[in-house]
Design a protein around this motif. Structure first.
Motif, PDB file in Angstrom:
ATOM      1  N   ASP A  73       0.834  -1.212   0.000  1.00  0.00           N
ATOM      2  CA  ASP A  73       0.000   0.000   0.000  1.00  0.00           C
ATOM      3  C   ASP A  73       0.864   1.254   0.000  1.00  0.00           C
ATOM      4  O   ASP A  73       0.599   2.210  -0.745  1.00  0.00           O
ATOM      5  N   LEU A  74       1.900   1.262   0.830  1.00  0.00           N
ATOM      6  CA  LEU A  74       2.749   2.449   0.932  1.00  0.00           C
ATOM      7  C   LEU A  74       3.572   2.660  -0.336  1.00  0.00           C
ATOM      8  O   LEU A  74       3.801   3.809  -0.737  1.00  0.00           O
ATOM      9  N   ILE A  75       4.024   1.585  -0.966  1.00  0.00           N
ATOM     10  CA  ILE A  75       4.734   1.717  -2.246  1.00  0.00           C
ATOM     11  C   ILE A  75       3.833   2.407  -3.263  1.00  0.00           C
ATOM     12  O   ILE A  75       4.238   3.369  -3.939  1.00  0.00           O
ATOM     13  N   GLU A  76       2.608   1.921  -3.386  1.00  0.00           N
ATOM     14  CA  GLU A  76       1.676   2.489  -4.365  1.00  0.00           C
ATOM     15  C   GLU A  76       1.369   3.953  -4.068  1.00  0.00           C
ATOM     16  O   GLU A  76       1.351   4.793  -4.978  1.00  0.00           O
ATOM     17  N   GLN A  77       1.143   4.280  -2.800  1.00  0.00           N
ATOM     18  CA  GLN A  77       0.833   5.656  -2.428  1.00  0.00           C
ATOM     19  C   GLN A  77       2.021   6.578  -2.673  1.00  0.00           C
ATOM     20  O   GLN A  77       1.859   7.719  -3.150  1.00  0.00           O
ATOM     21  N   ALA A  78       3.217   6.098  -2.343  1.00  0.00           N
ATOM     22  CA  ALA A  78       4.423   6.909  -2.535  1.00  0.00           C
ATOM     23  C   ALA A  78       4.663   7.186  -4.018  1.00  0.00           C
ATOM     24  O   ALA A  78       4.942   8.330  -4.416  1.00  0.00           O
ATOM     25  N   VAL A  79       4.548   6.153  -4.838  1.00  0.00           N
ATOM     26  CA  VAL A  79       4.775   6.322  -6.270  1.00  0.00           C
ATOM     27  C   VAL A  79       3.718   7.239  -6.881  1.00  0.00           C
ATOM     28  O   VAL A  79       4.019   8.080  -7.735  1.00  0.00           O
ATOM     29  N   ALA A  80       2.459   7.097  -6.447  1.00  0.00           N
ATOM     30  CA  ALA A  80       1.398   7.980  -6.939  1.00  0.00           C
ATOM     31  C   ALA A  80       1.693   9.442  -6.614  1.00  0.00           C
ATOM     32  O   ALA A  80       1.288  10.347  -7.356  1.00  0.00           O
ATOM     33  N   ALA A  81       2.431   9.669  -5.515  1.00  0.00           N
ATOM     34  CA  ALA A  81       2.804  11.025  -5.116  1.00  0.00           C
ATOM     35  C   ALA A  81       4.126  11.464  -5.728  1.00  0.00           C
ATOM     36  O   ALA A  81       4.622  12.561  -5.430  1.00  0.00           O
ATOM     37  N   GLY A  82       4.721  10.606  -6.561  1.00  0.00           N
ATOM     38  CA  GLY A  82       5.967  10.963  -7.227  1.00  0.00           C
ATOM     39  C   GLY A  82       7.213  10.809  -6.383  1.00  0.00           C
ATOM     40  O   GLY A  82       8.252  11.412  -6.687  1.00  0.00           O
ATOM     41  N   LYS A  83       7.139   9.974  -5.345  1.00  0.00           N
ATOM     42  CA  LYS A  83       8.293   9.781  -4.465  1.00  0.00           C
ATOM     43  C   LYS A  83       9.082   8.543  -4.879  1.00  0.00           C
ATOM     44  O   LYS A  83       8.510   7.518  -5.248  1.00  0.00           O
ATOM     45  N   HIS A  84      10.394   8.641  -4.804  1.00  0.00           N
ATOM     46  CA  HIS A  84      11.244   7.461  -4.959  1.00  0.00           C
ATOM     47  C   HIS A  84      11.100   6.600  -3.705  1.00  0.00           C
ATOM     48  O   HIS A  84      10.794   7.114  -2.615  1.00  0.00           O
ATOM     49  N   VAL A  85      11.352   5.293  -3.842  1.00  0.00           N
ATOM     50  CA  VAL A  85      11.025   4.362  -2.754  1.00  0.00           C
ATOM     51  C   VAL A  85      12.192   3.433  -2.448  1.00  0.00           C
ATOM     52  O   VAL A  85      12.767   2.811  -3.348  1.00  0.00           O
ATOM     53  N   PHE A  86      12.503   3.353  -1.186  1.00  0.00           N
ATOM     54  CA  PHE A  86      13.426   2.361  -0.623  1.00  0.00           C
ATOM     55  C   PHE A  86      12.568   1.540   0.329  1.00  0.00           C
ATOM     56  O   PHE A  86      12.068   2.077   1.326  1.00  0.00           O
ATOM     57  N   ARG A  99       2.307  -9.040  -6.593  1.00  0.00           N
ATOM     58  CA  ARG A  99       2.230  -8.943  -8.054  1.00  0.00           C
ATOM     59  C   ARG A  99       1.358  -7.760  -8.481  1.00  0.00           C
ATOM     60  O   ARG A  99       1.692  -7.042  -9.438  1.00  0.00           O
ATOM     61  N   GLN A 100       0.260  -7.567  -7.781  1.00  0.00           N
ATOM     62  CA  GLN A 100      -0.632  -6.455  -8.087  1.00  0.00           C
ATOM     63  C   GLN A 100       0.100  -5.127  -7.908  1.00  0.00           C
ATOM     64  O   GLN A 100      -0.002  -4.224  -8.746  1.00  0.00           O
ATOM     65  N   CYS A 101       0.850  -5.004  -6.827  1.00  0.00           N
ATOM     66  CA  CYS A 101       1.609  -3.791  -6.549  1.00  0.00           C
ATOM     67  C   CYS A 101       2.635  -3.527  -7.645  1.00  0.00           C
ATOM     68  O   CYS A 101       2.746  -2.404  -8.157  1.00  0.00           O
ATOM     69  N   VAL A 102       3.386  -4.551  -8.015  1.00  0.00           N
ATOM     70  CA  VAL A 102       4.414  -4.404  -9.050  1.00  0.00           C
ATOM     71  C   VAL A 102       3.781  -3.957 -10.364  1.00  0.00           C
ATOM     72  O   VAL A 102       4.297  -3.076 -11.063  1.00  0.00           O
ATOM     73  N   GLN A 103       2.640  -4.532 -10.706  1.00  0.00           N
ATOM     74  CA  GLN A 103       1.966  -4.168 -11.947  1.00  0.00           C
ATOM     75  C   GLN A 103       1.487  -2.719 -11.896  1.00  0.00           C
ATOM     76  O   GLN A 103       1.608  -1.976 -12.887  1.00  0.00           O
ATOM     77  N   ARG A 104       0.956  -2.299 -10.761  1.00  0.00           N
ATOM     78  CA  ARG A 104       0.392  -0.956 -10.648  1.00  0.00           C
ATOM     79  C   ARG A 104       1.433   0.148 -10.757  1.00  0.00           C
ATOM     80  O   ARG A 104       1.118   1.253 -11.208  1.00  0.00           O
ATOM     81  N   VAL A 105       2.665  -0.123 -10.338  1.00  0.00           N
ATOM     82  CA  VAL A 105       3.693   0.926 -10.374  1.00  0.00           C
ATOM     83  C   VAL A 105       4.683   0.725 -11.515  1.00  0.00           C
ATOM     84  O   VAL A 105       5.668   1.458 -11.616  1.00  0.00           O
TER      85      VAL A 105
END
Length: 329
Positions: A73-86, A99-105
């Protein structure tokens, strides 16, 4: 940067950002206020909700160090906000959700790193480089030994996703890192030999996993939640021309020789000590990547493939058979 999760691993990563001259923690969030207060005080940063963090234009990246069930959830929200993710492993406890997360981003231009820190350990990096350079000839067998000095709390076990998703996932990734190819089959045997409460929580604490790679190489992994002598982290790569071994790291290098025998220092006793250099190097690599350097980092595909191997191991244990990875496609 902002830090999501101020527990053990969040404290490590937050401290390493503070030591990096090119990044700083501007804000953090943790649902446990005592954790948030402690680390915010140490880092001198603000406390914000994830929504406030994602809304800030001056926060360029987030470090996701929260519980595993929040990662996707946090990966998807961060990417939607334009943030890089560690993001700490795993992507999620559910392979389907991961898999759903990987596909969405997948179409995002944001950098996304899955924190398989052991790839950045100086000894394991040297081992991988020598294997890649042909140091043992044709690789035939890889043996990975990973044992914790003591089991975690049962409360941690209940939310960890189990031994394979929580602990062995590092070893699954290391096998792929060393061999630079995919595993095609997995067979697992496991038991509860350390703490009966772990078994009562539905998990195991001792396991042996064997895998076959796409080219026929063999990998064996030995795991235990207990090693009375310290944090046991060893790798052996055997090939047609010889063998390479990465040994345990001891408290110091002094060895005593006398008439009673030969004695060296104790093996390091915690992951914080053993992988301190790896934690620093992975964070520095992430920062360098964001600054435009060409840095090879483990990404979402690596996280997904390691999770697939964990799922295959669990299925093998449950059904007492070898599992082909094509069954999880």
């Amino acid at each position: 940067m902002a830090l999501l999760g101020a527990g053990r691993i969040g404290s490590i990563h937050g401290g390493n950002v503070a030591k990096n001259g090119h990044a700083r923690i501007a804000a953090l969030y943790d649902p446990l206020q005592v954790n948030a207060d402690r680390l915010a005080g140490e880092l001198g940063c603000e406390q914000m909700t994830p929504q406030q963090i994602f809304a800030r234009d001056d926060i360029h990246a987030v470090l996701i160090c929260s519980t595993a069930d929040t990662h996707a959830d946090l990966i998807e929200q961060a990417v939607a906000a334009g943030k890089h993710v560690f993001c700490e492993k795993p992507i999620d406890l559910s392979l389907q959700r991961a898999r759903q997360c990987v596909q969405r981003v997948s179409q995002s231009n944001c950098k996304i790193m899955v924190a398989f820190n052991r790839r950045f350990d100086p000894d394991f990096q040297a081992l991988q480089q020598r294997v890649e350079a042909g140091g043992v000839g044709a690789v035939e067998l890889v043996s990975i030994i990973s044992k914790d000095p003591a089991p975690p709390s049962v409360e941690y076990i209940k939310t960890s996703g189990g031994l394979f998703r929580d602990m062995t996932i590092h070893d699954f990734d290391m096998a792929r890192f060393l061999l630079a190819e995919e595993m095609i089959s997995v067979s697992a045997q496991a038991a509860c030999q350390v703490d009966a409460a772990i078994g009562e929580a539905g998990d195991v604490d001792t396991a042996v996993i064997t895998m076959t790679s796409a080219s026929g190489k063999l990998v064996q992994i030995s795991n235990s939640r207990r090693a009375s002598f310290g944090y046991d982290q060893r790798i052996e790569v055997h090939g047609s021309d010889g063998m390479l071994v990465a040994q345990n790291v001891n408290e110091n290098t002094v060895v005593a020789y006398n008439q009673s025998g030969v004695r060296s220092a104790k093996t390091l006793s915690s992951f914080r000590e053993r992988y301190a250099a790896a934690y620093r190097a992975e964070l520095d690599g992430f920062v360098r990547c964001l600054m435009g350097e060409a840095v090879t980092l483990p990404g979402l595909d690596d996280g997904l493939r390691a999770l697939m191997l964990a799922e295959a191991a669990l299925l093998s244990l449950q059904q007492r058979r070898t599992v082909n990875l094509t069954e999880l496609d």
